[in-house]
Design a protein around this motif. Structure first.
Motif, PDB file in Angstrom:
ATOM      1  N   GLU A  31       0.835  -1.204   0.000  1.00  0.00           N
ATOM      2  CA  GLU A  31       0.000   0.000   0.000  1.00  0.00           C
ATOM      3  C   GLU A  31       0.871   1.256   0.000  1.00  0.00           C
ATOM      4  O   GLU A  31       0.573   2.240  -0.686  1.00  0.00           O
ATOM      5  CB  GLU A  31      -0.934  -0.013   1.210  1.00  0.00           C
ATOM      6  N   ILE A  32       1.970   1.210   0.744  1.00  0.00           N
ATOM      7  CA  ILE A  32       2.893   2.352   0.762  1.00  0.00           C
ATOM      8  C   ILE A  32       3.531   2.543  -0.613  1.00  0.00           C
ATOM      9  O   ILE A  32       3.647   3.670  -1.109  1.00  0.00           O
ATOM     10  CB  ILE A  32       3.979   2.151   1.842  1.00  0.00           C
ATOM     11  N   ILE A  33       3.949   1.445  -1.230  1.00  0.00           N
ATOM     12  CA  ILE A  33       4.568   1.524  -2.566  1.00  0.00           C
ATOM     13  C   ILE A  33       3.605   2.189  -3.543  1.00  0.00           C
ATOM     14  O   ILE A  33       3.984   3.105  -4.289  1.00  0.00           O
ATOM     15  CB  ILE A  33       4.959   0.122  -3.064  1.00  0.00           C
ATOM     16  N   ILE A  34       2.367   1.741  -3.556  1.00  0.00           N
ATOM     17  CA  ILE A  34       1.379   2.286  -4.490  1.00  0.00           C
ATOM     18  C   ILE A  34       1.093   3.756  -4.179  1.00  0.00           C
ATOM     19  O   ILE A  34       1.033   4.602  -5.072  1.00  0.00           O
ATOM     20  CB  ILE A  34       0.090   1.455  -4.448  1.00  0.00           C
ATOM     21  N   ALA A  35       0.943   4.072  -2.885  1.00  0.00           N
ATOM     22  CA  ALA A  35       0.647   5.452  -2.491  1.00  0.00           C
ATOM     23  C   ALA A  35       1.795   6.394  -2.849  1.00  0.00           C
ATOM     24  O   ALA A  35       1.565   7.528  -3.274  1.00  0.00           O
ATOM     25  CB  ALA A  35       0.376   5.508  -0.989  1.00  0.00           C
ATOM     26  N   LYS A  62      10.396   0.796  10.761  1.00  0.00           N
ATOM     27  CA  LYS A  62      10.654   2.069  10.076  1.00  0.00           C
ATOM     28  C   LYS A  62      11.470   1.874   8.806  1.00  0.00           C
ATOM     29  O   LYS A  62      11.208   2.512   7.781  1.00  0.00           O
ATOM     30  CB  LYS A  62      11.387   3.016  11.029  1.00  0.00           C
ATOM     31  N   ASP A  63      12.470   0.975   8.841  1.00  0.00           N
ATOM     32  CA  ASP A  63      13.313   0.788   7.660  1.00  0.00           C
ATOM     33  C   ASP A  63      12.528   0.183   6.504  1.00  0.00           C
ATOM     34  O   ASP A  63      12.777   0.494   5.336  1.00  0.00           O
ATOM     35  CB  ASP A  63      14.533  -0.079   7.985  1.00  0.00           C
ATOM     36  N   LYS A  64      11.542  -0.652   6.822  1.00  0.00           N
ATOM     37  CA  LYS A  64      10.706  -1.244   5.768  1.00  0.00           C
ATOM     38  C   LYS A  64       9.754  -0.200   5.186  1.00  0.00           C
ATOM     39  O   LYS A  64       9.432  -0.229   3.997  1.00  0.00           O
ATOM     40  CB  LYS A  64       9.936  -2.458   6.300  1.00  0.00           C
ATOM     41  N   ILE A  65       9.271   0.697   6.027  1.00  0.00           N
ATOM     42  CA  ILE A  65       8.423   1.791   5.546  1.00  0.00           C
ATOM     43  C   ILE A  65       9.215   2.668   4.583  1.00  0.00           C
ATOM     44  O   ILE A  65       8.752   3.001   3.484  1.00  0.00           O
ATOM     45  CB  ILE A  65       7.889   2.636   6.724  1.00  0.00           C
ATOM     46  N   GLU A  66      10.425   3.026   4.968  1.00  0.00           N
ATOM     47  CA  GLU A  66      11.266   3.884   4.126  1.00  0.00           C
ATOM     48  C   GLU A  66      11.638   3.182   2.827  1.00  0.00           C
ATOM     49  O   GLU A  66      11.685   3.809   1.757  1.00  0.00           O
ATOM     50  CB  GLU A  66      12.517   4.293   4.908  1.00  0.00           C
ATOM     51  N   ALA A  67      11.893   1.876   2.905  1.00  0.00           N
ATOM     52  CA  ALA A  67      12.237   1.109   1.700  1.00  0.00           C
ATOM     53  C   ALA A  67      11.053   1.064   0.736  1.00  0.00           C
ATOM     54  O   ALA A  67      11.223   1.178  -0.481  1.00  0.00           O
ATOM     55  CB  ALA A  67      12.661  -0.308   2.081  1.00  0.00           C
ATOM     56  N   ALA A  68       9.847   0.909   1.282  1.00  0.00           N
ATOM     57  CA  ALA A  68       8.652   0.870   0.438  1.00  0.00           C
ATOM     58  C   ALA A  68       8.429   2.216  -0.256  1.00  0.00           C
ATOM     59  O   ALA A  68       8.036   2.263  -1.429  1.00  0.00           O
ATOM     60  CB  ALA A  68       7.432   0.497   1.284  1.00  0.00           C
TER      61      ALA A  68
END
Length: 245
Positions: A31-35, A62-68
């Motif tokens: 969802e983050i990638i698409i957004a 947090k690191d996965k959020i930033e990576a996405a």
């Protein structure tokens, strides 16, 4: 303003299954990638703000959020995802919406059609059932933390929500699609602890089904949820009061 909704019980059950399968992180990251395709700065991207908030709610690191976000903006590889929504029918003629995020739409549509057929359903044309749903914001609060309905009602009204519904073990705060982020952020500003906060396809009316039909539908739900490309599944049926798997 308040009313009882068995629809949210289905969503809560789905959420518990997601956690058991370990798919919740993957869904949140997708969802983050698409957004992030519409901009990597949450301040100017309401959908990304919402996606990040949802990801934090399920403890995505947090690191996965930033990576996405980097994948979504094209800084890193792996962001080649497209959103496709499928519509169809389950047992008993119940309407179904399946939201997917995929890098191969031919694979996804073939797999989704197979799952529907295997479980007594069928895919429909675009627009065949979507009119039976409203895209709304749904924010869930635990009754353990917020046992008093008047308190929840006041919080929701102050934040600008449209409706509060009794969802058995939780309160459901409902907003329009357009107001979702402002309501969520207002509740956050009041220090409200949310079980979940997401955009959902909420049925305008629910269809009562018997226990046997409900079990068939839930098997279809489980099979769809297990597919890696599936993000969300929505139905318009109402579980029987005495339903047991």
């Amino acid at each position: 303003m308040s009313g009882h909704s068995k629809w949210a019980n289905i969503k809560l059950r789905k959420g518990a299954q997601d956690a058991k399968r370990g798919k919740v992180f993957t869904k949140a990251a997708k969802e983050i990638i698409i957004a992030a395709k519409n901009g990597g700065d949450p301040a100017g991207n309401a959908r990304l703000r919402s996606a990040i908030a949802s990801a934090k709610a399920v403890n995505l690191p947090k690191d996965k959020i930033e990576a996405a976000i980097r994948k979504g903006t094209g800084q890193d590889a792996g962001g080649d995802l497209m959103e496709i929504m499928y519509e169809g029918y389950a047992a008993g003629g119940v309407a179904v919406i399946v939201e997917t995020a995929t890098d191969n739409k031919n694979r996804t549509v073939a797999d989704v059609r197979h799952i529907f057929t295997k479980h007594g359903g069928s895919l429909g044309e675009s627009g065949s059932v979507a009119f039976q749903f409203d895209r709304m914001g749904v924010i869930m609060l635990s009754k353990d933390k917020y046992p008093d309905e008047d308190t929840v009602m006041n919080l929701a009204l102050e934040a600008g929500a449209d409706d509060v519904r009794d969802e058995d073990e939780s309160w459901g705060i409902y907003t329009s699609f357009e107001d979702f982020n402002s309501v969520r952020e207002a509740l956050e500003g009041q220090g409200v602890a949310m079980e979940s906060a997401e955009i959902n396809m909420v049925p305008k009316l629910t269809v009562p089904v018997d226990a046997e039909t409900a079990r068939k539908i839930m098997k279809l739900n489980d099979a769809l949820e297990e597919h890696d490309d599936v993000q969300n599944v929505y139905f318009n049926f109402e579980l029987p009061d005495d339903f047991e798997d």
